[in-house]
Design a protein around this motif. Structure first.
Motif, PDB file in Angstrom:
ATOM      1  N   ASP A   1      47.475  39.499  53.189  1.00  0.00           N
ATOM      2  CA  ASP A   1      47.350  39.253  51.693  1.00  0.00           C
ATOM      3  C   ASP A   1      45.872  38.953  51.356  1.00  0.00           C
ATOM      4  O   ASP A   1      45.281  37.992  52.000  1.00  0.00           O
ATOM      5  CB  ASP A   1      48.124  37.977  51.514  1.00  0.00           C
ATOM      6  CG  ASP A   1      48.190  37.496  49.915  1.00  0.00           C
ATOM      7  OD1 ASP A   1      49.015  37.930  49.398  1.00  0.00           O
ATOM      8  OD2 ASP A   1      47.370  36.832  49.744  1.00  0.00           O
ATOM      9  N   VAL A   2      45.406  39.373  50.543  1.00  0.00           N
ATOM     10  CA  VAL A   2      44.017  39.047  49.966  1.00  0.00           C
ATOM     11  C   VAL A   2      44.221  38.563  48.608  1.00  0.00           C
ATOM     12  O   VAL A   2      44.835  39.007  47.650  1.00  0.00           O
ATOM     13  CB  VAL A   2      43.207  40.366  49.899  1.00  0.00           C
ATOM     14  CG1 VAL A   2      41.728  40.046  49.087  1.00  0.00           C
ATOM     15  CG2 VAL A   2      42.892  41.009  51.302  1.00  0.00           C
ATOM     16  N   PHE A   3      43.710  37.279  48.292  1.00  0.00           N
ATOM     17  CA  PHE A   3      43.842  36.425  47.266  1.00  0.00           C
ATOM     18  C   PHE A   3      42.425  36.440  46.721  1.00  0.00           C
ATOM     19  O   PHE A   3      41.371  35.959  47.182  1.00  0.00           O
ATOM     20  CB  PHE A   3      44.273  35.135  47.345  1.00  0.00           C
ATOM     21  CG  PHE A   3      44.506  34.330  46.169  1.00  0.00           C
ATOM     22  CD1 PHE A   3      45.388  34.557  44.988  1.00  0.00           C
ATOM     23  CD2 PHE A   3      43.770  33.179  46.157  1.00  0.00           C
ATOM     24  CE1 PHE A   3      45.356  33.963  43.990  1.00  0.00           C
ATOM     25  CE2 PHE A   3      43.970  32.138  44.954  1.00  0.00           C
ATOM     26  CZ  PHE A   3      44.525  32.638  43.779  1.00  0.00           C
ATOM     27  N   ASN A   4      42.331  36.505  45.423  1.00  0.00           N
ATOM     28  CA  ASN A   4      41.018  36.359  44.590  1.00  0.00           C
ATOM     29  C   ASN A   4      41.113  34.925  43.758  1.00  0.00           C
ATOM     30  O   ASN A   4      41.695  35.096  42.736  1.00  0.00           O
ATOM     31  CB  ASN A   4      40.864  37.462  43.546  1.00  0.00           C
ATOM     32  CG  ASN A   4      39.593  37.229  42.941  1.00  0.00           C
ATOM     33  OD1 ASN A   4      38.772  36.407  42.954  1.00  0.00           O
ATOM     34  ND2 ASN A   4      39.348  38.034  41.737  1.00  0.00           N
TER      35      ASN A   4
ATOM     36  N   PRO B   1      29.053  38.279  48.361  1.00  0.00           N
ATOM     37  CA  PRO B   1      29.084  37.053  47.357  1.00  0.00           C
ATOM     38  C   PRO B   1      30.155  36.973  46.607  1.00  0.00           C
ATOM     39  O   PRO B   1      30.046  36.940  45.218  1.00  0.00           O
ATOM     40  CB  PRO B   1      27.827  37.205  46.597  1.00  0.00           C
ATOM     41  CG  PRO B   1      27.723  38.763  46.477  1.00  0.00           C
ATOM     42  CD  PRO B   1      28.323  39.242  47.696  1.00  0.00           C
ATOM     43  N   ALA B   2      31.390  36.909  47.305  1.00  0.00           N
ATOM     44  CA  ALA B   2      32.642  36.567  46.504  1.00  0.00           C
ATOM     45  C   ALA B   2      33.323  35.564  47.137  1.00  0.00           C
ATOM     46  O   ALA B   2      33.419  35.224  48.375  1.00  0.00           O
ATOM     47  CB  ALA B   2      33.162  37.981  46.575  1.00  0.00           C
ATOM     48  N   ASP B   3      34.363  34.809  46.395  1.00  0.00           N
ATOM     49  CA  ASP B   3      35.328  33.874  47.019  1.00  0.00           C
ATOM     50  C   ASP B   3      36.825  34.907  47.225  1.00  0.00           C
ATOM     51  O   ASP B   3      36.924  35.811  46.407  1.00  0.00           O
ATOM     52  CB  ASP B   3      35.659  32.956  46.067  1.00  0.00           C
ATOM     53  CG  ASP B   3      34.623  31.738  46.006  1.00  0.00           C
ATOM     54  OD1 ASP B   3      33.925  31.760  46.734  1.00  0.00           O
ATOM     55  OD2 ASP B   3      34.398  31.285  44.755  1.00  0.00           O
ATOM     56  N   PHE B   4      37.329  34.522  48.188  1.00  0.00           N
ATOM     57  CA  PHE B   4      38.472  35.361  48.685  1.00  0.00           C
ATOM     58  C   PHE B   4      39.240  34.320  49.721  1.00  0.00           C
ATOM     59  O   PHE B   4      38.618  33.205  50.343  1.00  0.00           O
ATOM     60  CB  PHE B   4      38.323  36.466  49.198  1.00  0.00           C
ATOM     61  CG  PHE B   4      37.566  36.445  50.515  1.00  0.00           C
ATOM     62  CD1 PHE B   4      38.195  36.096  51.906  1.00  0.00           C
ATOM     63  CD2 PHE B   4      36.154  36.278  50.564  1.00  0.00           C
ATOM     64  CE1 PHE B   4      37.420  36.002  52.984  1.00  0.00           C
ATOM     65  CE2 PHE B   4      35.362  36.060  52.024  1.00  0.00           C
ATOM     66  CZ  PHE B   4      36.129  35.906  53.167  1.00  0.00           C
ATOM     67  N   THR B   5      40.656  34.589  49.916  1.00  0.00           N
ATOM     68  CA  THR B   5      41.302  34.102  50.775  1.00  0.00           C
ATOM     69  C   THR B   5      42.061  35.327  51.734  1.00  0.00           C
ATOM     70  O   THR B   5      42.916  36.048  50.670  1.00  0.00           O
ATOM     71  CB  THR B   5      42.407  33.091  50.434  1.00  0.00           C
ATOM     72  OG1 THR B   5      41.546  32.085  49.746  1.00  0.00           O
ATOM     73  CG2 THR B   5      42.992  32.460  51.567  1.00  0.00           C
ATOM     74  N   LEU B   6      41.905  35.489  52.707  1.00  0.00           N
ATOM     75  CA  LEU B   6      42.556  36.516  53.823  1.00  0.00           C
ATOM     76  C   LEU B   6      43.413  35.788  54.642  1.00  0.00           C
ATOM     77  O   LEU B   6      43.146  35.192  55.268  1.00  0.00           O
ATOM     78  CB  LEU B   6      41.249  37.321  54.352  1.00  0.00           C
ATOM     79  CG  LEU B   6      42.048  38.578  55.462  1.00  0.00           C
ATOM     80  CD1 LEU B   6      42.838  39.328  54.598  1.00  0.00           C
ATOM     81  CD2 LEU B   6      41.046  39.147  56.021  1.00  0.00           C
TER      82      LEU B   6
END
Length: 290
Positions: A126-129, A105-110
């Motif tokens: 790159d993992v962006f929160n 249950p989290a937002d992310f961009t991989l």
């Protein structure tokens, strides 16, 4: 299937999982990557996210809820979007959606990039929160390499793994599929580690790394092999046991499987990363094929 090519190598990447599936030498037609024979292991080089390894009972707690997630997370089974591509580089992206939030249950961009330079393939993630709260996660890579390489007469046991810097490393034992991080053991790698299927009787050999490390898979019987370089804090060396599988995985990990003492809380999981809001995390490795 996406294709990268230069004068030396032809590389194929599947947008499903952003998985590297093939690296072929243009001159010899030698295939370096394991070709996912399901009799042994039906994958090539999955990306591990948002966990590495297995959770106890395949579940974890975050906040007031318990979530179910299988080994190595879900990214390896999700379709990535191609963001940019040239003849020698491709960038793919996976973002959170309703399907991922049911598991995590989290937002992310991989965002992952493969770049082909001469005889080398470079991988970066790159993992962006994008959220306003902290993102707990792990990430890893799991590339499998054919053994033997280019020599029908060679055997699995003709190969060796050479680790540089040459020194004694701390090994994280596995108890079943779980890490026993409180009882690390010394592993002398001042000399090459000879391959034998029995080496993996207790699953992967998991090394703790503290600086840039190069792991070379090679044999004295021919000139072909691979050398993987990374600054990851852990490296797994794995081949399925008791199967006599003709491949070995060299796995840079920014995380570990649940510890034998795990409480089930994701935020206190062994080797978990806590990415602050609006921040990025980078992971990378590169492989030279020879």
């Amino acid at each position: 299937m996406l294709t990268l090519k230069n004068d030396y190598l032809t590389v194929k990447i599947n947008p499903l999982g952003a998985e590297l599936t093939s690296v072929v030498d243009n001159e010899t037609q030698l295939e370096y990557m394991w070709q996912a024979d399901k009799a042994y292991w039906g994958r090539h080089a999955p990306i591990l996210f948002p966990i590495v390894g297995r959770l106890q009972d395949n579940q974890y707690r975050l906040g007031e809820r318990t979530y179910h997630m299988t080994q190595h997370g879900f990214a390896r089974d999700r379709e990535f979007t191609v963001i940019d591509q040239t003849p020698t580089q491709v960038t793919l992206e996976l973002t959170a959606d309703d399907q991922s939030r049911a598991l995590f249950p989290a937002d992310f961009t991989l965002t992952v990039t493969f770049e082909l330079i001469d005889h080398q393939l470079r991988f970066s993630a790159d993992v962006f929160n994008p959220a306003t709260t902290t993102l707990p996660f792990s990430i890893g890579a799991h590339p499998g390499f054919n053994v033997p390489l280019g020599d029908a007469l060679a055997d699995f046991t003709d190969y060796q793994v050479t680790v540089s810097p040459k020194k004694t490393y701390q090994r994280v034992p596995l108890v079943g599929p779980y890490s026993d991080s409180q009882h690390t053991e010394p592993l002398d790698l001042t000399q090459p580690l000879g391959l034998d299927h029995g080496l993996f009787a207790h699953d992967a050999q998991v090394l703790t790394l503290d600086s840039e490390t190069t792991v070379m898979l090679s044999t004295p019987t021919n000139d072909h092999g691979v050398a993987l370089t990374t600054t990851a804090p852990y490296l797994g060396i794995w081949s399925p046991y008791p199967k006599q599988a003709p491949f070995v995985c060299l796995e840079p990990w920014w995380g570990l499987a649940d510890d034998v003492q795990a409480t089930g809380e994701l935020t206190t999981k062994v080797a978990i990363h806590h990415l602050a809001a609006q921040q990025h995390f980078q992971a990378a490795y590169q492989v030279t094929y020879f």
